[in-house]
Design a protein around this motif. Structure first.
Motif, PDB file in Angstrom:
ATOM      1  N   THR A  71       0.714   4.066  -3.014  1.00  0.00           N
ATOM      2  CA  THR A  71       0.454   5.476  -2.712  1.00  0.00           C
ATOM      3  C   THR A  71       1.558   6.363  -3.264  1.00  0.00           C
ATOM      4  O   THR A  71       1.298   7.439  -3.834  1.00  0.00           O
TER       5      THR A  71
ATOM      6  N   PRO B 266       0.818  -1.232   0.000  1.00  0.00           N
ATOM      7  CA  PRO B 266       0.000   0.000   0.000  1.00  0.00           C
ATOM      8  C   PRO B 266       0.846   1.273   0.000  1.00  0.00           C
ATOM      9  O   PRO B 266       0.470   2.273  -0.620  1.00  0.00           O
ATOM     10  N   VAL B 267       1.978   1.239   0.692  1.00  0.00           N
ATOM     11  CA  VAL B 267       2.859   2.407   0.712  1.00  0.00           C
ATOM     12  C   VAL B 267       3.434   2.662  -0.675  1.00  0.00           C
ATOM     13  O   VAL B 267       3.465   3.802  -1.159  1.00  0.00           O
TER      14      VAL B 267
ATOM     15  N   GLU C 197       1.109   6.693  -7.004  1.00  0.00           N
ATOM     16  CA  GLU C 197      -0.033   7.558  -7.348  1.00  0.00           C
ATOM     17  C   GLU C 197       0.276   9.029  -7.099  1.00  0.00           C
ATOM     18  O   GLU C 197      -0.240   9.913  -7.800  1.00  0.00           O
ATOM     19  N   ARG C 198       1.111   9.299  -6.104  1.00  0.00           N
ATOM     20  CA  ARG C 198       1.444  10.695  -5.778  1.00  0.00           C
ATOM     21  C   ARG C 198       2.664  11.192  -6.535  1.00  0.00           C
ATOM     22  O   ARG C 198       3.117  12.319  -6.339  1.00  0.00           O
TER      23      ARG C 198
END
Length: 360
Positions: free
Chosen positions: A244, A240-241, A247-248
């Motif tokens: 993220t 998940p990290v 995506e950022r």
């Protein structure tokens, strides 16, 4: 069918090869008919075999070797005699027998033929003491087999000998650079040989690859060693990290693939690739680690991975499958020749079939 003691005595008194083979088969059947044997029975079997084995055909000796090869407790003198026989007889014993000790194998490796050494090199486990003999006395095929054997423990001296031979032999170089336990100093020493080998093979294949692409191939193959060594001690961050961060805009997709692959995070890697391609993780795993590397190429190409990302997946395949893989130079070259649009079309067809199957 059982045989009486009188019949055995009669066979033993005959000197013809046919009768000797009949005696061999009869005694062997009696021996294997019972799971447990006393020390006296083992000795008796050895004594009979000492009398018989020299007078029967190699095929009959090979049959006995096949039967003894998988057993932990065997008549010792018979086992050693078969292990020291011609290779057509000795091979199953040398490759598989758990009853051969290190002293036995080292002695055989020091005096027997290259074909015997090649058989020993394919055992599931090899000690440092034994591999030291194999890599020094064996030819390139033997040394390459030792390097490719993940169950072979290598001493610092053994690694140094293999590295020296790898500079002149792709048969040794290719499996050696894929070992998971390759010391950093050996990997560094192999970089010039790896670059030279790749350039020579590209030229020999007359590959229609531009010079810039050839340089990229060489650089990426070198990175297969350097980056694995750098990343091997670094645990990957949670999936998940990584998602993220992608995506950022804080991480490139290929960097996340590299991090997960080099940390051996197979499930998370499959989930990341499947997420981008619209495929279930189990489909990705099955295609990444099947017997053919081509599905891996299609998945990586459709996911938009560069050579660096595919190199990481190739390393993970080698560690997980623990068997023969395409050599890095060939796999990386072939990856360049997979068009992105073709890979995307193939994966789209797979998705369509899965969706149609789910609706049905």
């Amino acid at each position: 069918m059982t045989i009486s003691v009188d019949q055995l005595m009669s066979l033993a008194s005959e000197r013809s090869r046919q009768k000797r083979e009949a005696l061999l088969h009869a005694v062997t059947e009696m021996f294997f008919a019972t799971a447990q044997r006393t020390a006296a029975e083992m000795t008796l079997f050895d004594e009979i075999m000492e009398m018989v084995l020299a007078e029967v055909e190699p095929l009959a000796r090979r049959e006995l070797a096949e039967r003894l090869a998988g057993r932990d407790v065997v008549p010792r003198q018979t086992l050693l005699r078969l292990a020291d026989d011609e290779i057509e007889v000795a091979e199953p014993i040398l490759v598989r027998s758990p009853a051969l000790g290190d002293d036995d194998l080292v002695g055989l490796a020091r005096r027997q033929t290259q074909r015997h050494l090649f058989a020993i090199a394919r055992r599931s486990n090899l000690s440092e003491r034994l591999t030291d003999v194999l890599v020094r006395r064996g030819d390139d095929r033997v040394a390459g087999a030792v390097a490719a054997n993940e169950g072979a423990r290598l001493s610092d001296d053994g690694f140094s000998v293999l590295a020296g031979r790898a500079a002149a032999s792709d048969d040794v170089l290719d499996p050696l650079i894929m070992r998971h336990d390759l010391p950093e100093q050996i990997a560094t020493a192999l970089l010039p040989a790896l670059a030279a080998s790749m350039r020579a093979r590209l030229e020999a294949l007359d590959a229609a690859v531009a010079e810039d692409a050839q340089n990229e191939l060489v650089d990426e193959a070198r990175a297969m060693l350097v980056e694995r060594l750098r990343a091997s001690g670094e645990p990957a961050r949670p999936l998940p990290v990584l998602v993220t961060m992608i995506e950022r805009g804080g991480m490139l997709y290929g960097e996340a693939v590299l991090e997960l692959a080099d940390a051996d995070r197979l499930v998370d890697l499959a989930a990341l690739l499947g997420r981008r391609l619209g495929l279930a993780s189990e489909i990705v795993v099955r295609n990444l680690f099947g017997p053919d590397v081509k599905p891996s190429m299609l998945i990586c190409r459709a996911a938009g991975l560069d050579l660096n990302g595919f190199s990481a997946v190739l390393r993970l395949r080698s560690r997980r499958r623990r068997r023969s893989e395409p050599v890095p130079a060939e796999a990386l070259r072939d990856y360049l020749n997979v068009p992105y649009d073709v890979a995307a079309q193939v994966l789209a067809a797979v998705r369509s079939r899965r969706e149609a199957s789910g609706r049905a």
